[in-house]
Design an enzyme around this catalytic site. Structure first.
Site, mmCIF file in Angstrom:
data_model
loop_
_atom_site.group_PDB
_atom_site.id
_atom_site.type_symbol
_atom_site.label_atom_id
_atom_site.label_comp_id
_atom_site.label_asym_id
_atom_site.label_seq_id
_atom_site.Cartn_x
_atom_site.Cartn_y
_atom_site.Cartn_z
ATOM 1 N N HIS A 18 -10.480 -4.967 10.836
ATOM 2 C CA HIS A 18 -11.167 -4.827 9.547
ATOM 3 C C HIS A 18 -12.448 -4.017 9.671
ATOM 4 O O HIS A 18 -13.314 -4.108 8.809
ATOM 5 C CB HIS A 18 -11.521 -6.197 8.968
ATOM 6 C CG HIS A 18 -10.450 -6.796 8.104
ATOM 7 N ND1 HIS A 18 -9.310 -7.343 8.618
ATOM 8 C CD2 HIS A 18 -10.338 -6.924 6.762
ATOM 9 C CE1 HIS A 18 -8.554 -7.804 7.629
ATOM 10 N NE2 HIS A 18 -9.151 -7.562 6.488
ATOM 11 N N GLU A 49 0.815 -1.220 0.000
ATOM 12 C CA GLU A 49 0.000 0.000 0.000
ATOM 13 C C GLU A 49 0.845 1.266 0.000
ATOM 14 O O GLU A 49 0.551 2.212 -0.737
ATOM 15 C CB GLU A 49 -0.962 0.014 1.186
ATOM 16 C CG GLU A 49 -2.146 -0.945 1.057
ATOM 17 C CD GLU A 49 -1.832 -2.361 1.491
ATOM 18 O OE1 GLU A 49 -0.688 -2.627 1.918
ATOM 19 O OE2 GLU A 49 -2.735 -3.226 1.412
HETATM 20 C C1 LIG Z 1 -2.228 -4.378 4.631
HETATM 21 C C2 LIG Z 1 -3.231 -5.274 4.015
HETATM 22 N N1 LIG Z 1 -3.498 -5.138 2.697
HETATM 23 C C3 LIG Z 1 -4.404 -5.955 2.115
HETATM 24 C C4 LIG Z 1 -5.067 -6.897 2.836
HETATM 25 C C5 LIG Z 1 -6.100 -7.795 2.177
HETATM 26 N N2 LIG Z 1 -5.548 -9.159 2.093
HETATM 27 C C6 LIG Z 1 -5.818 -10.068 3.021
HETATM 28 S S1 LIG Z 1 -5.016 -11.498 2.763
HETATM 29 C C7 LIG Z 1 -4.320 -10.938 1.357
HETATM 30 C C8 LIG Z 1 -3.430 -11.846 0.570
HETATM 31 C C9 LIG Z 1 -2.242 -12.309 1.316
HETATM 32 O O1 LIG Z 1 -1.605 -13.327 0.640
HETATM 33 P P1 LIG Z 1 -0.414 -14.150 1.259
HETATM 34 O O2 LIG Z 1 0.477 -13.260 2.058
HETATM 35 O O3 LIG Z 1 0.230 -14.919 0.165
HETATM 36 O O4 LIG Z 1 -1.100 -15.133 2.305
HETATM 37 P P2 LIG Z 1 -2.171 -16.302 2.028
HETATM 38 O O5 LIG Z 1 -3.520 -15.700 2.228
HETATM 39 O O6 LIG Z 1 -1.957 -16.828 0.667
HETATM 40 O O7 LIG Z 1 -1.919 -17.311 3.097
HETATM 41 C C10 LIG Z 1 -4.728 -9.623 1.108
HETATM 42 C C11 LIG Z 1 -4.361 -8.824 -0.060
HETATM 43 C C12 LIG Z 1 -4.777 -6.975 4.211
HETATM 44 N N3 LIG Z 1 -5.410 -7.858 5.006
HETATM 45 N N4 LIG Z 1 -3.852 -6.176 4.764
#
Ligand SMILES: Cc1ncc(C[n+]2csc(CCOP(=O)(O)OP(=O)(O)O)c2C)c(N)n1
Ligand SMILES: [Mg+2]
Lengths: 327, 333
Positions: free
Chosen positions: A129, A60
Site C-alpha cells: 500500500h 479495476e
Molecule cells: C485490488 C484492490 N482494490 C481495492 C482495494 C481496497 N480494498 C481493500 S479491502 C476492500 C473491500 C474488500 O471486501 P471483501 O472482499 O468483501 O472483504 P472484507 O473486507 O469484507 O473482509 C477494498 C475495496 C484493495 N485492497 N485492493
C-alpha cells in the site's frame, strides 16, 4: 482566491465539469454513496445520481476498461483508482487500450479519459500500500502524466485533463488531501505541460514534484537562512512529457541540480531529469547532478525503517551541502 | 463436534475476539500503525473451517483481515502482536504489519493486501501439492467483494480444469468497505457464481461454528479426496468498521444489532450451557484468563521486544548473496 483543501479542489473541478457537460462522469470504488476514500467526490452522488457517479465493484481491470470504452463514444470519464498500488490491475487497459488507440487507429479513435489515483507512501501502510509508481506511468507513449503539488494545481490540472482529448493520469498523494492552498475563484485551467518555478534562486536548482516540492521548499528555506545558499525550486508537475526547456533554463541559470523524488532511484524522475540535463545543458554544469530518493526496498511496516527508507527535506539539504563541499 | 473440542474452540474464539479488541485499543494508543482490519463477528468462519481441516498441515492463505487465521493455523499470538507493534520478534520481523502476517512454519502462507490476489496463489499451492503428491489441501479465505476481480474467474476455471486440491472459503459479510453487496454484485449469494465452472459449492450460516464445521467437513473431504476444488460460502458479518477509519455510515445500527444477536461466541456458549457442559461463571473465568494472558504475555512480549535495526533495512529484499553467488556471478563451483 479561496483557501481550500486539496480534496476540495478536486471535488470542485469534478462538480464544475459535471454541471457543464452531461457526458462527464466519474467512477471508482466507494466514490458515490461513501463520497470517496479521500472525499474527492463528496456530494456528487447526491447531485448527479448513480448513472453518472458510479460506485464500481472491486474490478479495476474491468471498470477501467469500461470507462475507456465509454470514452471511445465521447463520454468523458474520470476514473478513480483508490490507490496506485491497485492500478497494476488496471494498467493493461490504461496502457494497451487508452494510451495506444489513437496511434494504432491512425488517429481515428481516441480515449479522452482521466485516471486519478492516490500515490505516495503514507504512514506504515506496508509494502502493498505504499508504492510510488510515477516511474511506471511516465514511460508510456500516448499517456499524459501530471502530479499536483498543491490545491490550485489539483483543481486546474483536473479541469484541463477532463477537456483534453488525450488520456491523462493524475498522480495524487495520500498525505496531501488535507493540505490547504489558494485556488482562483473563477474557472482556471492549469497547463498540462510545462513546469513551474515554485521559488526563485541563483545557486542551485532543486527539482521536485508532488510531495517532494514541499521538501525542496523547506530545504531552500533552511539553505537560505542557515547557509546563505540561494536555491531555486522547480515544480515538475508534468512528468510526461517532462519540460525540457524549463529544466534547461533553470540549470543554465544556477549551474547545479538536485532532484528529489519519493520514488526509488532506478528508472525514475531523477534519472530522466539528469539525462535531459546531459542532453540540453551539460556544459552549463558546475557539479554533477545529484538524486535524493527512496531506498530500493519494498516499503517496511516498522516506523523507524519506513522513515529510513523515505527521504525528506533534511536529505535534500544534506545533498546540497555535499554539492557545495560543505558536508 | 466432540464436547471437548467445542469447549476448546469456545476458548479459542474468546482469545480471537479479545486479541482483536486489544488491537483496537493498541491502535488508539498509537502502538499499532497503518491499516488495521479486525475480525470480531466472523470468528466461527475461520474456526469452523480449520477445525475440519488440519491446521499446520494444510496451506492457508488470506487477505488483510488475517490475524485470526494466522493464530488458528498455529502462529503464536505473541509474535502476531509483536508484528503489529512493528518489532523484530514479529511474525514478519516487523517488516509486514497487520495486513501481512506470515508464519510459513505453520503453513500460514500469508495475508495479502490486494483484493483477490490470493485466489491464484492458493490454486498455485494446490498445483504444487498435486505435483508433489501430498495429502495437504490449500485453503483460501477471502471476502465477498473479492469475487468481483477477474482473477476470481480465471482461477476458478484453472482450478476446475486441473482438478486442483483447493478450498475457496468466501466469508460473505455483505460489505466491501462501505459498499453493500447488492450495490456491487449482481448476485448476493456467491456460491451461485461458481456452478458454471462445474465446481462443487455450498452456502452455510457463518455464525454457528458447528454448522460451519459440518459444512467444512464435506468441503474438506471432497478436496482432500482428489475430487477437485470446492467453494464454501459462509454468511457472516463484521461488527467493526472495515478498518479503523470507518464510521459505518453505510449501514444501520439496527442491522448491526440484529447480527450481534447471532454472535458466534454466544451461540456456542449458550449451547454448551444448555447442554449442561458449561456454566456462566466458567465462561466468565475463560474471559478473565484470556484477558490476563493477552495483557501479561502477548502485550508484554510486544512491548518489550526490540525494534528492527536500521542497518537491516535492505535485509530480505533478496536471498542472502553468499548462497546465490554461483548464479549471481556465473561462476558455479
Ligand atoms: C485490488 C484492490 N482494490 C481495492 C482495494 C481496497 N480494498 C481493500 S479491502 C476492500 C473491500 C474488500 O471486501 P471483501 O472482499 O468483501 O472483504 P472484507 O473486507 O469484507 O473482509 C477494498 C475495496 C484493495 N485492497 N485492493
Ligand atoms: Mg466483505
Amino acid at each position: 482566491m479561496a483557501n481550500i483543501m486539496y480534496w476540495e479542489a478536486i471535488q470542485r473541478a469534478h462538480d464544475e465539469e459535471m454541471a457543464r457537460d452531461p457526458l462527464v462522469i466519474c467512477m471508482g470504488e466507494d466514490i458515490g454513496v461513501a463520497g470517496g476514500t479521500y472525499k474527492a467526490t463528496k456530494g456528487l452522488y447526491e447531485k448527479y445520481g448513480p448513472l453518472r457517479v458510479i460506485d464500481t465493484p472491486i474490478s479495476e481491470g474491468g471498470f477501467t476498461g469500461l470507462g475507456i470504452g465509454a470514452s471511445f463514444l465521447g463520454v468523458r470519464p474520470i476514473i478513480e483508482i483508490m490507490s496506485v498500488n491497485f492500478a497494476w490491475l488496471a494498467m493493461d487497459q490504461m496502457f494497451n487500450s487508452a494510451a495506444k488507440v489513437r496511434y494504432m487507429s491512425g488517429g481515428q479513435l481516441t480515449a479522452p479519459c482521466v485516471f486519478r489515483s492516490a500515490g505516495g507512501a503514507a504512514h506504515q501502510l506496508g509494502a502493498q500500500h505504499s508504492a510510488r509508481m510515477e516511474k511506471v506511468f511516465m514511460g508510456i507513449a500516448g499517456l499524459r502524466v501530471v502530479t499536483p503539488s498543491n490545491p490550485k494545481q489539483a483543481y486546474g490540472l483536473l479541469k484541463s485533463a477532463i477537456r483534453c482529448d488525450d488520456p491523462v493520469f493524475i498522480n495524487e498523494h495520500e498525505l496531501m488531501y488535507n493540505m490547504k492552498g489558494e485556488v482562483p475563484d473563477g474557472e482556471y485551467f492549469h497547463p498540462l505541460e510545462g513546469s513551474e518555478i515554485a521559488r526563485s534562486g541563483t545557486d542551485v536548482t532543486l527539482f521536485g514534484y508532488n510531495i517532494s516540492v514541499h521538501w525542496c521548499l523547506k530545504a531552500a528555506e533552511i539553505l537560505d537562512k542557515q547557509y546563505g545558499i540561494s536555491a531555486e525550486v522547480v515544480d515538475l508537475y508534468c512528468l510526461s512529457p517532462l519540460d525540457r526547456a524549463g529544466i534547461k533554463a533553470s540549470v543554465s541559470k544556477t549551474h547545479r541540480a538536485v532532484i528529489a523524488e519519493e520514488d526509488e532511484a532506478p528508472v525514475g524522475v531523477g534519472s530522466e531529469v539528469i539525462a535531459i540535463i546531459n542532453e540540453e545543458c551539460f556544459f552549463e554544469l558546475d557539479a554533477a547532478p545529484v538524486r535524493v530518493h527512496s531506498a530500493m526496498v519494498p516499503q517496511p511496516y516498522n516506523h523507524t525503517l519506513e522513515k529510513a527508507a523515505i527521504p525528506d527535506h533534511e536529505d535534500v539539504v544534506k545533498a546540497v551541502l555535499k554539492l557545495f563541499g560543505k558536508a | 463436534m466432540k464436547l471437548e473440542d467445542k469447549k476448546r474452540v469456545l476458548r479459542e474464539m474468546v482469545l480471537h475476539r479479545r486479541f482483536e479488541e486489544r488491537c483496537y485499543q493498541a491502535y488508539i494508543e498509537r502502538k499499532i500503525g497503518g491499516f488495521l482490519h479486525l475480525y470480531p463477528g466472523q470468528e466461527a468462519c475461520c474456526n469452523g473451517v480449520m477445525e475440519a481441516a488440519r491446521p499446520g498441515h494444510d496451506y492457508v492463505i488470506t487477505g488483510y483481515r488475517d490475524h485470526v487465521h494466522a493464530i488458528k493455523c498455529g502462529a503464536d499470538p505473541k509474535e502476531v502482536m509483536a508484528e503489529l507493534y512493528g518489532k523484530e520478534t514479529g511474525s514478519s520481523k516487523g517488516r509486514g504489519g497487520s495486513m501481512h502476517i506470515f508464519d510459513v512454519s505453520k503453513r500460514f502462507m500469508g495475508g495479502y493486501a490486494l483484493v483477490g490476489g490470493p485466489f491464484p496463489l492458493a490454486a498455485g499451492m494446490a498445483k504444487a501439492i498435486q505435483l508433489k503428491g501430498g495429502d495437504e489441501i490449500a485453503i483460501c479465505f477471502l471476502g465477498d467483494a473479492a469475487n468481483n476481480q477477474g482473477v476470481f474467474h480465471e482461477t476458478l476455471n484453472m482450478a476446475a480444469l486441473w482438478k486442483l486440491p483447493v478450498l475457496f472459503v468466501c466469508e460473505n459479510n455483505l460489505y466491501g468497505i462501505g459498499t453493500a453487496i447488492e450495490r456491487s454484485t449482481a448476485i448476493v449469494h456467491q456460491h451461485k457464481r461458481v456452478c458454471a465452472y462445474g465446481i462443487e459449492a455450498a452456502e452455510c450460516d457463518g455464525q454457528d461454528v458447528e454448522k460451519v464445521y459440518a459444512a467444512a467437513r464435506v468441503a474438506v473431504d471432497h478436496v482432500r479426496h482428489g475430487k477437485g476444488p470446492y467453494f464454501l460460502e459462509l454468511m457472516t458479518y463484521r461488527y467493526r468498521g472495515h478498518s479503523m477509519s470507518d464510521s459505518r455510515g453505510y449501514r444501520s445500527r439496527e442491522e448491526e444489532e440484529m447480527w450481534k444477536q447471532r454472535d458466534p461466541i454466544f451461540i456456542l456458549r449458550d449451547r454448551l450451557i444448555a447442554e449442561g457442559a458449561l456454566t456462566m461463571a466458567e465462561f466468565e473465568a475463560i474471559e478473565k484468563e484470556t484477558d490476563a494472558y493477552i495483557e501479561n504475555e502477548v502485550i508484554k512480549f510486544a512491548e518489550e521486544s526490540p525494534e528492527p535495526r536500521v542497518e537491516d533495512l535492505e535485509k530480505y529484499v533478496f536471498a542472502d548473496r553468499e548462497t546465490q553467488r554461483p548464479w549471481l556471478t556465473g561462476k558455479a563451483a
